[in-house]
Design a protein around this motif. Structure first.
Motif: not given
Length: 265
Positions: A100-103, A214-228, A247-249
């Motif tokens: 939990g501390r890691i999260l 990357p994980l490219r998400l079409r989010h309502p607030d704009g495109e978000l780009t993440l890797f994990s 799994e940490s993004f």
């Protein structure tokens, strides 16, 4: 594999299965484990019964996961060598607190803990950036992170370059299912492949030549780009803990980093 599933399963058949999965001949394994190929043949055919130490020795040489080692032990007539607790058992309380501390420490970026079948065990508050795009019906009961990722009512409709990202997830799960003793992974793999076929995608497609996918998400607030990244516990001696993964993004661009800091920081 449960004790009920093991009924009628012989040590020899399990040993042969793991040897075959590791793509070793009896001679290969014999040389590696310093055991004669003839003795291995006798073990696989049931003509010889292994000692407890031999079961553990061959399990180590074959890099069998702890769950599989327990199955080999029981099939040979011995008690399991490793404990297996539920993740919510009191004995794992300190481990859960540490995880939990890691999260919490990964905030404001998403992170989650999954079990050996990619079922969600916990996540931090920033994980909402992923789950809020998913049909709530997929977030009831046992939540499977890979199912949520590729289900047509999950993240899939919001993922740019879905074909490439989906092929990556399926390829990773296929490798995991090959090496793991965790039951259910092949059924999950078939389910995910079915989602890709239904969407007209090729589950065997390979990612383009790049350093990180990357994980490219079409989010309502704009495109978000993440890797994990995926991390596991070091030197676990419990079946459950060996299968737990974090799994940490991370943001893959400044715009995503700014959005996550402003929202969850």
């Amino acid at each position: 594999m449960t004790a009920a599933t093991l009924a009628g399963t012989t040590f020899g058949s399990l040993l042969r299965e793991w040897r075959t999965r590791r793509r070793l001949t009896q001679l290969d394994l014999g040389l590696q484990a310093d055991v004669s190929a003839r003795h291995l043949s006798f073990l696989e055919t049931g003509r010889s019964r292994p000692s407890r130490d031999m079961v553990l020795h061959l399990s180590e040489e074959l890099d069998v996961p702890l769950r599989g080692r327990n199955e080999l032990m029981m099939a040979a007539g011995f008690a399991p060598a490793y404990t297996e607790h539920r993740f919510d058992d009191g004995e794992l309380a300190e481990v859960r607190r540490s995880l939990g501390r890691i999260l919490d420490g990964h905030m404001p970026y998403p992170a989650m803990i999954v079990d050996g079948q990619w079922n969600l065990l916990a996540s931090n508050a920033a994980g909402a950036v992923l789950t809020e795009l998913v049909d709530p019906a997929l977030l009831t009961g046992t939540i499977n992170a890979l199912r949520v990722s590729l289900h047509p009512r999950g993240l899939a409709p919001h993922v740019a370059d879905l074909a490439e990202y989906a092929a990556h997830l399926v390829s990773r799960l296929r490798r995991q299912a090959e090496r793991s003793a965790t039951t259910g992974l092949r059924a999950l793999l078939n389910e995910l492949v079915g989602y890709l076929h239904d969407a007209g995608l090729d589950p065997a497609a390979q990612p383009r030549d790049r350093i990180v996918l990357p994980l490219r998400l079409r989010h309502p607030d704009g495109e978000l780009t993440l890797f994990s990244t995926v991390a596991v516990l070091g030197a676990p001696l419990d079946v459950t803990l060996e299968e737990v993964a974090i799994e940490s993004f991370f943001p893959a661009d400044d715009a995503t980093a700014t959005y996550l800091r402003n929202r969850f920081g």
